[in-house]
Write an enzyme that holds these catalytic residues in place. Structure first.
Site, PDB file in Angstrom:
ATOM      1  N   LYS A   1       8.339  22.910  -3.043  1.00 12.11           N
ATOM      2  CA  LYS A   1       8.695  23.008  -1.617  1.00 12.11           C
ATOM      3  C   LYS A   1       8.500  21.657  -0.953  1.00 12.11           C
ATOM      4  O   LYS A   1       7.762  20.796  -1.460  1.00 12.11           O
ATOM      5  CB  LYS A   1       7.835  24.047  -0.888  1.00 12.11           C
TER       6      LYS A   1
ATOM      7  N   GLY B   1       1.131  23.313  -7.804  1.00  9.53           N
ATOM      8  CA  GLY B   1       0.072  24.220  -8.257  1.00  9.53           C
ATOM      9  C   GLY B   1       0.198  25.584  -7.610  1.00  9.53           C
ATOM     10  O   GLY B   1       0.004  26.624  -8.262  1.00  9.53           O
ATOM     11  N   SER B   2       0.553  25.607  -6.322  1.00 13.17           N
ATOM     12  CA  SER B   2       0.696  26.878  -5.593  1.00 13.17           C
ATOM     13  C   SER B   2       1.889  27.674  -6.118  1.00 13.17           C
ATOM     14  O   SER B   2       1.816  28.906  -6.247  1.00 13.17           O
ATOM     15  CB  SER B   2       0.890  26.614  -4.100  1.00 13.17           C
TER      16      SER B   2
ATOM     17  N   ASP C   1      -0.706  27.736   0.640  1.00 11.12           N
ATOM     18  CA  ASP C   1       0.739  27.586   0.405  1.00 11.12           C
ATOM     19  C   ASP C   1       1.312  28.680  -0.492  1.00 11.12           C
ATOM     20  O   ASP C   1       2.531  28.810  -0.602  1.00 11.12           O
ATOM     21  CB  ASP C   1       1.022  26.246  -0.298  1.00 11.12           C
TER      22      ASP C   1
ATOM     23  N   LEU D   1       4.012  18.865  -2.668  1.00 11.61           N
ATOM     24  CA  LEU D   1       5.223  19.599  -3.051  1.00 11.61           C
ATOM     25  C   LEU D   1       4.903  21.019  -3.518  1.00 11.61           C
ATOM     26  O   LEU D   1       5.791  21.760  -3.944  1.00 11.61           O
ATOM     27  CB  LEU D   1       5.969  18.833  -4.158  1.00 11.61           C
TER      28      LEU D   1
HETATM   29  O1  C5P Z   1      -5.689  26.647   1.075  1.00 10.48           O
HETATM   30  P1  C5P Z   1      -5.910  25.476   0.209  1.00 10.48           P
HETATM   31  O2  C5P Z   1      -6.961  25.734  -0.859  1.00 10.48           O
HETATM   32  O3  C5P Z   1      -4.681  24.900  -0.379  1.00 10.48           O
HETATM   33  O4  C5P Z   1      -6.513  24.336   1.149  1.00 10.48           O
HETATM   34  C1  C5P Z   1      -7.107  23.184   0.628  1.00 10.48           C
HETATM   35  C2  C5P Z   1      -7.851  22.463   1.736  1.00 10.48           C
HETATM   36  O5  C5P Z   1      -6.924  21.911   2.683  1.00 10.48           O
HETATM   37  C3  C5P Z   1      -8.764  23.342   2.571  1.00 10.48           C
HETATM   38  O6  C5P Z   1     -10.047  23.462   1.988  1.00 10.48           O
HETATM   39  C4  C5P Z   1      -8.813  22.582   3.892  1.00 10.48           C
HETATM   40  O7  C5P Z   1      -9.718  21.497   3.806  1.00 10.48           O
HETATM   41  C5  C5P Z   1      -7.413  22.007   4.003  1.00 10.48           C
HETATM   42  N1  C5P Z   1      -6.507  22.863   4.793  1.00 10.48           N
HETATM   43  C6  C5P Z   1      -6.699  22.922   6.174  1.00 10.48           C
HETATM   44  N2  C5P Z   1      -5.883  23.729   6.919  1.00 10.48           N
HETATM   45  C7  C5P Z   1      -4.869  24.411   6.354  1.00 10.48           C
HETATM   46  C8  C5P Z   1      -4.648  24.342   4.947  1.00 10.48           C
HETATM   47  C9  C5P Z   1      -5.493  23.546   4.205  1.00 10.48           C
HETATM   48  O8  C5P Z   1      -7.612  22.299   6.714  1.00 10.48           O
HETATM   49  N3  C5P Z   1      -4.073  25.156   7.120  1.00 10.48           N
END
Ligand code: C5P
Length: 306
Positions: free
Chosen positions: A10, A106-107, A140, A103
């Protein structure tokens, strides 16, 4: 039995940070767009512990891999509730999506694991359960259960399908370094002057391509301050005639949008540099995405042209 699924990349056409939340995340308003560029996951049923194999040795194949996290959560939710480890399947990952690039590679892999593993294990999972597990694997991941063009609210995990962007050609440039998502949000938080809250801006697309002129990524300026090369790549894409160019997600990849395939291909060839990964691809509509997500048996798989 082998099951093969494509896991598509993406870009974030637009990403606005609305504010910090109490849980360590930020509230977002983002527009996701699925791309033809994809990894491939092959699921093989066999007795024994859960295994991930990957053709890129830099990718961890243990519990740090989001496919592992997805498999564990799914196993505990729908197969064996007593917390045992997932088993009886090997997942082979063929990586084509650049990593630490914004991109969603991993998600996307994790989302396809959520669709593929229940088939291999012979269990049924309803969509609300899948969506819930997807959101706990990563912000994501829920988008990749939908695809096409979609609005993401909350952490980016609350997904609303939008009218698809017309087919658009996309050049992706991933410089020789990656950016970690945690780091990018940290840099944003430490910016001396934050971009203003943006509640008045219309979140939905206006007319394309005029719409492109209003696209913005609030993480871009803080990342460019730490990695000026990202700004340089954006300028190269604009100079090459991109309708719009921007960093995707938390970077480090930058995308340029082109209305014509030949212009995108030419630009990708011109921008090739040692250490950079440059890809010409295109947007995928929601229906194209759904068709490609449909699980297919490896043996009867026909070749597909991107
Ligand atoms: O959800 P994910 O594990 O991909 O997020 C990784 C990190 O990115 C979170 O721990 C946070 O620090 C940051 N993040 C954020 N706000 C979001 C998505 C991600 O601060 N909406």
């Amino acid at each position: 039995m082998n099951l093969v699924l494509s896991a598509h990349a993406k870009i974030n056409l637009d990403l606005r940070i609305l504010g910090e939340r109490g849980d360590g995340y930020h509230d977002l308003k983002t527009i996701f767009q699925a791309l033809a560029l994809h990894d491939e996951l092959t699921f093989t049923r066999r007795k024994g512990p859960f295994v991930i194999e990957c053709d890129d040795e830099k990718i961890p194949t243990d519990e740090r891999n989001l496919v592992w996290k997805a498999a564990s959560l799914l196993w505990r939710t729908v197969v064996e509730r007593r917390g045992a480890a997932p088993r009886d399947v090997a997942v082979r990952l063929r990586k084509r999506i650049p990593v630490s690039a914004g991109l969603g590679g991993g998600s996307a892999n994790a989302a396809m694991a959520l669709l593929g593993l229940p088939r291999v294990w012979g269990v049924d999972v309803d969509i609300p359960t899948l969506s819930r597990i997807a959101a706990s694997v990563g912000s994501d991941v829920p988008f990749f259960l939908v695809g096409g063009t979609a609005l993401g609210l909350g952490r980016g995990d609350d997904i609303y399908p939008l009218v698809d962007l017309p087919r658009t050609y996309v050049v992706i440039v991933r410089p020789h370094f990656g950016v970690s998502t945690v780091e990018a949000y940290g840099w944003y938080d430490n910016e001396p002057r934050r971009p203003l809250r943006d509640a008045t801006r219309r979140p939905l697309p206006e007319r394309w391509p005029e719409w492109a002129m209003n696209l913005r990524n609030d993480l871009e300026a803080p990342v460019v301050r730490h990695h000026p090369a990202v700004g340089g790549i954006k300028q190269l894409l604009l100079d090459a005639g991109a309708v719009v160019a921007a960093m995707s997600g938390s970077g480090s990849a930058v995308f340029g949008l082109f209305e014509r395939m030949d212009a995108a291909r030419r630009t990708a060839a011109d921008l090739s540099r040692p250490g950079w990964l440059v890809v010409a691809t295109r947007t995928l509509s929601r229906s194209e995405y759904a068709a490609r997500m449909r699980p297919v048996l490896a043996r009867s798989r026909k070749r597909r042209i991107n």
